[in-house]
Design an enzyme around this catalytic site. Structure first.
Site, PDB file in Angstrom:
ATOM      1  N   CYS A 105       0.848  -1.192   0.000  1.00 49.81           N
ATOM      2  CA  CYS A 105       0.000   0.000   0.000  1.00 49.81           C
ATOM      3  C   CYS A 105       0.885   1.244   0.000  1.00 49.81           C
ATOM      4  CB  CYS A 105      -0.900  -0.010   1.234  1.00 49.81           C
ATOM      5  SG  CYS A 105      -1.852   1.509   1.479  1.00 49.81           S
ATOM      6  N   CYS A 108       0.297   3.183   3.674  1.00 50.96           N
ATOM      7  CA  CYS A 108       0.779   2.668   4.958  1.00 50.96           C
ATOM      8  C   CYS A 108       1.809   1.557   4.842  1.00 50.96           C
ATOM      9  CB  CYS A 108      -0.395   2.180   5.801  1.00 50.96           C
ATOM     10  SG  CYS A 108      -1.156   0.616   5.229  1.00 50.96           S
ATOM     11  N   CYS A 154      -7.376  -0.841   1.287  1.00 53.97           N
ATOM     12  CA  CYS A 154      -6.391  -1.352   2.233  1.00 53.97           C
ATOM     13  C   CYS A 154      -7.074  -1.532   3.585  1.00 53.97           C
ATOM     14  CB  CYS A 154      -5.222  -0.377   2.356  1.00 53.97           C
ATOM     15  SG  CYS A 154      -4.057  -0.789   3.682  1.00 53.97           S
ATOM     16  N   CYS A 157      -5.351   1.064   6.462  1.00 54.20           N
ATOM     17  CA  CYS A 157      -5.495   2.524   6.451  1.00 54.20           C
ATOM     18  C   CYS A 157      -6.691   3.003   5.641  1.00 54.20           C
ATOM     19  CB  CYS A 157      -4.226   3.180   5.928  1.00 54.20           C
ATOM     20  SG  CYS A 157      -3.954   2.976   4.147  1.00 54.20           S
ATOM     21  N   CYS A 177      -8.308  -4.950  -9.998  1.00 61.52           N
ATOM     22  CA  CYS A 177      -7.861  -3.864 -10.865  1.00 61.52           C
ATOM     23  C   CYS A 177      -7.412  -2.707  -9.978  1.00 61.52           C
ATOM     24  CB  CYS A 177      -9.009  -3.446 -11.777  1.00 61.52           C
ATOM     25  SG  CYS A 177      -8.575  -2.199 -12.993  1.00 61.52           S
ATOM     26  N   CYS A 210      15.591  10.385  15.168  1.00 64.76           N
ATOM     27  CA  CYS A 210      14.560  10.322  14.130  1.00 64.76           C
ATOM     28  C   CYS A 210      15.081   9.599  12.896  1.00 64.76           C
ATOM     29  CB  CYS A 210      14.116  11.732  13.754  1.00 64.76           C
ATOM     30  SG  CYS A 210      12.879  11.771  12.442  1.00 64.76           S
TER      31      CYS A 210
END
EC number: 1.8.4.11
Length: 357
Positions: A105, A108, A154, A157, A177, A210
């Site tokens: 996806c 996500c 999905c 999400c 599709c 981070c």
């Protein structure tokens, strides 16, 4: 009199009917609310870093407001995935894509399809005769444009993927599709750790604050051929970003990378890692504070372990008495972060300020 009573009863009947409809709607809405609360976690399948299907596992649904999605995805992908748009036929990047691997996806990162079920449908959109796992895709009736169709989304999400038709090949007879913009592709060679031209790759994993900056830094190092932002060192398999940020899962934001040892050595990667984080800080890197930002070197074999220890000892001598708090730990299971975290600085044209020393 009869007419008047009928009129009055009619008014009462209408009022009662309206009340009952309101009451029913309220009860239904409350049930839906409870159901939604109950179903914040869904059973899903994931792909680990070795390419193995794992699950079903309980996973938190990912819910982000539209303004944030628009920023994270860009206008066109947002239009397709969050507004059920459709890209023009034969224009998507993945229509004629034939490499072996996994399609995830684009919002996500949940794995949705395998290249083994992709086929040429001639319709102008990527087509698959089966999903990677039926649990990862939800369906609902689509009545738009005066048609009755089955929309596919999905399951983690809610991103719009495309539609499902019953004109596919055997063995399922189905055709999923899908819009190219709804998918991202991970090639099989990443899981095999061997490049298409046969070069054997080594892996490394670093946590140093981070992961946006750490990933951006290492992907530009010559010899590093693949980087992924994710989570390691915790107790919950395949967590969401929100779960990690809660501090309850024990994960650290980590970057997993594959590198060609004939081009760049592990000792060189260690030397670079010391430059992009503050090794004297346990749970703070720049403005980021919390256990998920603690610095860690995850080693995958004893040779990496020895290299990391030597490198740390050398740094402590260089720092003349300052204690190096970066941990050196055996590699923990690594879980890729959501797709919108991957290559974040590059996607949003942001500067990298992760150089700490």
């Amino acid at each position: 009199m009869f007419l008047m009573n009928s009129f009055q009863y009619g008014k009462i009947g209408k009022s009662l009917l309206i009340f009952l409809i309101f009451l029913g709607g309220t009860v239904f809405g409350f049930k839906v609310f409870l159901k939604d609360k109950k179903e914040q976690k869904v059973q899903l399948y994931f792909i680990d870093i070795d390419g193995k299907l794992v699950g079903p596992l309980p996973s938190q649904r990912i819910q982000i407001d539209d303004m944030r999605w628009r920023y994270l995805l860009g206008a066109e992908t947002f239009r397709i995935t969050r507004r059920a748009g459709t890209e023009a036929p034969f224009c998507g990047d993945l229509v004629d894509h034939k490499q072996k691997g996994i399609y995830k996806c684009s919002s996500c990162g949940l794995p949705l399809f395998s290249s083994s079920t992709k086929f040429h449908s001639g319709t102008g959109w990527p087509s698959f005769f089966a999903p990677l796992a039926k649990e990862n895709i939800t369906q609902r009736v689509d009545l738009s444009f005066g048609m009755i169709r089955t929309e596919i989304l999905c399951a983690r999400c809610g991103a719009h993927l495309g539609h499902l038709f019953e004109d596919g090949p055997r063995p399922t007879g189905l055709r999923y599709c899908v819009n190219s913009a709804s998918l991202v592709f991970v090639p099989q060679w990443v899981f095999d750790r061997t490049t298409p031209d046969g070069r054997k790759l080594q892996r490394a994993a670093f946590a140093g604050g981070c992961f946006w900056g750490i990933q951006d830094f290492f992907k530009k190092v010559e010899g590093v051929v693949w980087t992924v932002s994710g989570y390691a060192g915790g107790t919950v398999p395949f967590p969401t970003y929100e779960e990690v940020c809660s501090g309850k899962t024990g994960h650290a934001e980590t970057v997993y990378l594959l590198y060609d040892p004939t081009v760049v050595s592990y000792s060189k990667l260690l030397s670079l890692f010391w430059q992009v984080h503050d090794p004297t800080s346990a749970e703070r890197q720049g403005p980021d504070v919390g256990p998920q930002y603690r610095p860690i070197i995850f080693y995958y074999d004893e040779e990496q372990h020895k290299e990391a220890l030597r490198s740390k000892e050398s740094l402590e001598k260089e720092l003349k008495g300052k204690k190096v708090l970066t941990a050196i730990l055996p590699a923990a299971p690594f879980y890729p972060a959501e797709e919108y975290h991957q290559d974040y600085l590059e996607k949003h044209h942001l500067p990298n300020s992760c150089l700490r020393r």
